[in-house]
Structures are given as structure tokens and as C-alpha cells.
Design a protein around this motif. Structure first.
Motif, mmCIF file in Angstrom:
data_model
loop_
_atom_site.group_PDB
_atom_site.id
_atom_site.type_symbol
_atom_site.label_atom_id
_atom_site.label_comp_id
_atom_site.label_asym_id
_atom_site.label_seq_id
_atom_site.Cartn_x
_atom_site.Cartn_y
_atom_site.Cartn_z
ATOM 1 N N UNK A 143 0.823 -1.224 0.000
ATOM 2 C CA UNK A 143 0.000 0.000 0.000
ATOM 3 C C UNK A 143 0.848 1.261 0.000
ATOM 4 N N UNK A 144 1.921 1.212 0.804
ATOM 5 C CA UNK A 144 2.721 2.429 1.013
ATOM 6 C C UNK A 144 3.849 2.571 0.002
ATOM 7 N N UNK A 145 4.106 1.492 -0.769
ATOM 8 C CA UNK A 145 5.222 1.529 -1.722
ATOM 9 C C UNK A 145 6.565 1.514 -1.023
ATOM 10 N N UNK A 146 6.687 0.670 0.029
ATOM 11 C CA UNK A 146 7.965 0.583 0.761
ATOM 12 C C UNK A 146 8.490 -0.847 0.725
ATOM 13 N N UNK A 147 9.708 -1.023 1.214
ATOM 14 C CA UNK A 147 10.287 -2.357 1.382
ATOM 15 C C UNK A 147 9.677 -2.981 2.635
ATOM 16 N N UNK A 148 9.135 -4.215 2.559
ATOM 17 C CA UNK A 148 8.477 -4.804 3.740
ATOM 18 C C UNK A 148 9.419 -4.968 4.937
ATOM 19 N N UNK A 149 10.664 -5.390 4.685
ATOM 20 C CA UNK A 149 11.556 -5.667 5.814
ATOM 21 C C UNK A 149 11.871 -4.369 6.572
ATOM 22 N N UNK A 150 12.123 -3.318 5.810
ATOM 23 C CA UNK A 150 12.458 -2.031 6.438
ATOM 24 C C UNK A 150 11.229 -1.437 7.139
ATOM 25 N N UNK A 151 10.061 -1.631 6.535
ATOM 26 C CA UNK A 151 8.844 -1.121 7.164
ATOM 27 C C UNK A 151 8.603 -1.831 8.499
ATOM 28 N N UNK A 152 8.835 -3.153 8.519
ATOM 29 C CA UNK A 152 8.660 -3.903 9.769
ATOM 30 C C UNK A 152 9.579 -3.336 10.859
ATOM 31 N N UNK A 153 10.829 -3.039 10.469
ATOM 32 C CA UNK A 153 11.788 -2.524 11.458
ATOM 33 C C UNK A 153 11.331 -1.168 11.994
ATOM 34 N N UNK A 154 10.801 -0.341 11.099
ATOM 35 C CA UNK A 154 10.310 0.983 11.526
ATOM 36 C C UNK A 154 9.137 0.829 12.503
ATOM 37 N N UNK A 155 8.176 -0.031 12.125
ATOM 38 C CA UNK A 155 6.983 -0.174 12.976
ATOM 39 C C UNK A 155 7.340 -0.844 14.307
ATOM 40 N N UNK A 156 8.258 -1.803 14.247
ATOM 41 C CA UNK A 156 8.673 -2.483 15.489
ATOM 42 C C UNK A 156 9.302 -1.475 16.460
ATOM 43 N N UNK A 157 10.128 -0.579 15.922
ATOM 44 C CA UNK A 157 10.740 0.444 16.796
ATOM 45 C C UNK A 157 9.648 1.290 17.449
ATOM 46 N N UNK A 158 8.630 1.623 16.682
ATOM 47 C CA UNK A 158 7.569 2.480 17.224
ATOM 48 C C UNK A 158 6.718 1.762 18.266
ATOM 49 N N UNK A 159 6.575 0.426 18.104
ATOM 50 C CA UNK A 159 5.773 -0.312 19.102
ATOM 51 C C UNK A 159 6.395 -0.191 20.498
ATOM 52 N N UNK A 160 7.708 0.010 20.557
ATOM 53 C CA UNK A 160 8.372 0.142 21.876
ATOM 54 C C UNK A 160 7.872 1.366 22.627
ATOM 55 N N UNK A 161 7.294 2.329 21.894
ATOM 56 C CA UNK A 161 6.795 3.560 22.531
ATOM 57 C C UNK A 161 5.265 3.577 22.586
#
Ligand SMILES: C[S@@+](CC[C@H](N)C(=O)[O-])C[C@H]1O[C@@H](n2cnc3c(N)ncnc32)[C@H](O)[C@@H]1O
Length: 343
Positions: A53-71
Motif C-alpha cells: 500500500x505504502x510503496x515501501x520495502x516490507x523488511x524495512x517497514x517492519x523494522x520501523x513499525x517495530x521500533x515504534x511499538x516500543x513507545x
């Protein structure tokens, strides 16, 4: 020789986290710019679908979202799907109290150039912006700021709208026929007050460029046009308005000289006994101290301004000839200083 107290693992871990605060801010900004919160619906969604949907790399997107879940921004389900949390929903553009543009504003590219100069600003007592960008902050924003100027306008508009409703609910206008909002932006506070009080007359005073874009309800042909007056001007130079109530909301956060001139102009224009309400976020005695003290540092860097403590605001108002009668919360992050012009 002194013996240092033992360091707990928690303190060391917390400090490590704090020095990576920029990574957290960058991750929120990236999610806002990518539109991750807008793309995520009400049900948990796989990273693969979101990335498509966002036109991003899935692996990198997962890393971004995982970092945000910590907050507490997004949450991870079953190791592959992400869902909204209360905070991630606030990043959506269509959220009722959206913080998308505030998040972008607080992390604009110029901020990343200014923060490393904080020690310099503390040492010299001067804002670092002119040295970095060759002009004062608002000159830069309006001439070279491009996208940043639009983000600023949207951030101010959303935060004004959100606080306008709280402020309109807070204000008791018994005995008040006319009001002026000084530095009232596009007039969201004024429009809320005119809507709530059908006999009230109001004036919006702000810089010419800002007044030109005033809320259509206040302009010719608008719903409140016959009760509204628009005054373009600089409140540090003159406030040519006589009213029963003078509102000064979230503008006295520049240098003290500008605050003194503005308050002196209010006292010069207002009838004796007129009511003056100053509204500010405070750096003390407030549940939003972490946000406000951070904003205070940003103001030190860009405009050489400051957020106030209750005592510093009361002092400046009293010196200007106002009698401060009460300081009351408008909502968890805003306080109103209720004053009258001394006789
Ligand atoms: C942070 S905004 C607050 C807007 C509004 N009072 C509110 O609370 O939503 C600051 C406002 O002060 C206005 N402003 C800045 N310098 C000014 C000046 N010299 N005279 C009048 N308004 C000014 C800006 O244009 C802007 O609308």
C-alpha cells in the motif's frame, strides 16, 4: 576519595534510551510522512500488505513499525501483523484530534540542524537560527521555508482548532460585549466564541499575511461577518482596539522585550478595569512539562524565545500594569492568567 553510589541497570538503560531520542522522533516522522497510520485500517494488517500500500520495502517497514511499538505507537500481533493503538491513530490525518502535522512540525529538517547547537545557545544566550540559515526564523520560514511553512500553518491550525473549543468552554463571558484576540491566528478561537455567544462582537488582530487567510466565517459574506472585525497589524507596535476583553493566547513566548511592548500596548488601548486573559503552556506545575520544556528549548534555538513559568508570566503582566487575579487550567496543558487593567 568519595564512593559513587551503585548505578542500577534501569538508570543506565533509561539513559541509553534517552540519548537515542532522535531515533524515536525520526521514526515518528517517517511513519507520518509515509502515511503508515492512514493506510492501516481497523483490523491488524500484514507488513506485506501495508508495504504494498505504502510503496515501501516490507523488511524495512517492519523494522520501523517495530521500533515504534516500543513507545506504544502501533502494536505487533503474531509476529507479522500490525494494529493501531490510541497513539498511532493520532498520526492519521483524519483523526479528530490529529497530531500528524504537530509531529511533522516538531521534526522538520531545520530542527535537525539546530539541535546540535543547543550548547552554543546556552553558552551565548542567543538564538542560533540566523547564524545557521542567514536570517531570522520567520523570515526564513516565509521566504525559504517552502514545505516547512505549509507544515507550520497546518500544525498551528490543528492545534488552534483543538484548543479553541476548550478555551471557548472555559471562558465565562458574563458582562462582556466585545472581545479582541491579539495574535489570534486565522481566528478559530474568535469564531468559536462568536458561535457560542450570538450577541458578542469580536476583533481579530494578527500580522497582515495571517489575517488575509482568516477563517471564512469572519470575512465578508461569512456567518459572523457582521459581528467580526479584522485588523492586520503588529501588536508590538500598536493595538488600536477598544474592547471589554483582550485575549492573548500562545503568543507571549518570544523575547521578553516583545512581551513587554505587547502588554504595554494592551494597557494603553484598554479601558480601566478591562479584562485581559493570557493563555500559555507552562514549564512548571503542568502535566505536559516534558512537551513544554522541549518546546521551550526549541524556542531558545529558533526565535530566542521562551515558555513561561507561572511566576515569570505573572511578573511581566504585573510590571505592565495588569492585576493578575487568578491562574486556572483551561485543559491539561494550557493555563489562563485572568487579569484586569489596573485603574
Ligand atoms: C502560536 S500562534 C497562536 C495563534 C492563536 N493565538 C492560538 O492560540 O491558536 C502565534 C500567533 O501570533 C501571531 N503573531 C506573531 N507575531 C505577531 C505580531 N508581531 N503581531 C501580531 N501577531 C503576531 C502569529 O502570526 C500567530 O498567528
Amino acid at each position: 576519595m568519595t564512593t559513587a553510589p551503585a548505578t542500577t541497570p534501569q538508570a543506565a538503560m533509561r539513559l541509553r534510551e534517552l540519548v537515542f531520542g532522535a531515533a524515536c522522533a525520526a521514526a515518528v516522522r517517517a511513519a507520518a510522512r509515509l502515511g503508515a497510520a492512514d493506510a492501516l485500517g481497523d483490523t491488524p494488517t500484514t507488513v506485506t500488505d501495508l508495504a504494498a500500500d505504502l510503496g515501501t520495502e516490507p523488511r524495512q517497514l517492519r523494522r520501523l513499525l517495530r521500533a515504534l511499538t516500543c513507545y506504544g505507537i502501533f502494536e505487533e500481533h503474531d509476529g507479522d501483523r500490525f494494529a493501531h493503538t490510541e497513539m498511532s491513530r493520532l498520526l492519521r490525518e483524519d483523526a479528530p484530534n490529529s497530531l500528524r502535522y504537530i509531529s511533522l512540525w516538531c521534526t522538520e529538517p531545520w530542527t535537525w540542524e539546530a539541535w546540535p547547537k543547543l550548547d552554543e545557545a546556552v553558552r551565548s544566550g542567543r538564538n542560533v537560527f540566523p547564524e545557521l540559515f542567514g536570517k531570522e526564523f520567520f523570515d526564513y520560514l516565509h521566504s525559504d521555508g517552502g514545505e516547512s511553512a505549509k507544515v507550520f500553518d497546518k500544525a498551528m491550525t490543528t492545534s488552534s482548532r483543538q484548543s479553541a473549543a476548550d478555551f471557548a468552554a472555559y471562558l465565562d463571558l458574563t458582562g462582556i460585549d466585545s472581545v479582541v484576540d491579539i495574535g489570534g491566528g486565522q481566528g478559530h478561537v474568535l469564531a468559536s466564541l462568536l458561535e457560542k455567544h450570538p450577541a458578542l462582537h469580536g476583533t481579530l488582530l494578527d500580522l497582515p499575511k495571517v489575517v488575509a487567510g482568516a477563517d471564512p466565517r469572519l470575512r465578508d459574506g461569512g456567518a459572523f461577518a457582521d459581528r467580526a472585525r479584522l485588523v492586520p497589524g503588529d501588536c508590538r507596535v500598536d493595538i488600536p482596539v477598544v474592547a471589554d476583553l483582550y485575549i492573548i493566547k500562545n503568543i507571549l513566548e518570544w523575547d521578553d522585550g516583545s512581551t513587554r511592548r505587547t502588554l504595554a500596548n494592551v494597557v494603553a488601548a484598554a479601558p480601566r478595569g478591562a479584562r485581559v486573559v493570557v493563555v500559555e503552556n507552562l514549564v512548571d506545575d503542568s502535566p505536559s512539562m516534558r512537551f513544554t520544556t522541549a518546546m521551550d528549548l526549541m524556542l531558545m534555538l529558533n526565535v530566542g524565545g521562551a515558555k513561561h513559568s507561572e511566576a515569570s508570566m505573572v511578573r511581566l503582566m504585573t510590571e505592565a500594569g495588569l492585576e493578575v487575579r487568578e491562574v486556572r487550567p483551561v485543559n491539561p496543558y494550557l493555563h489562563a492568567f485572568e487579569a484586569v487593567v489596573r485603574g
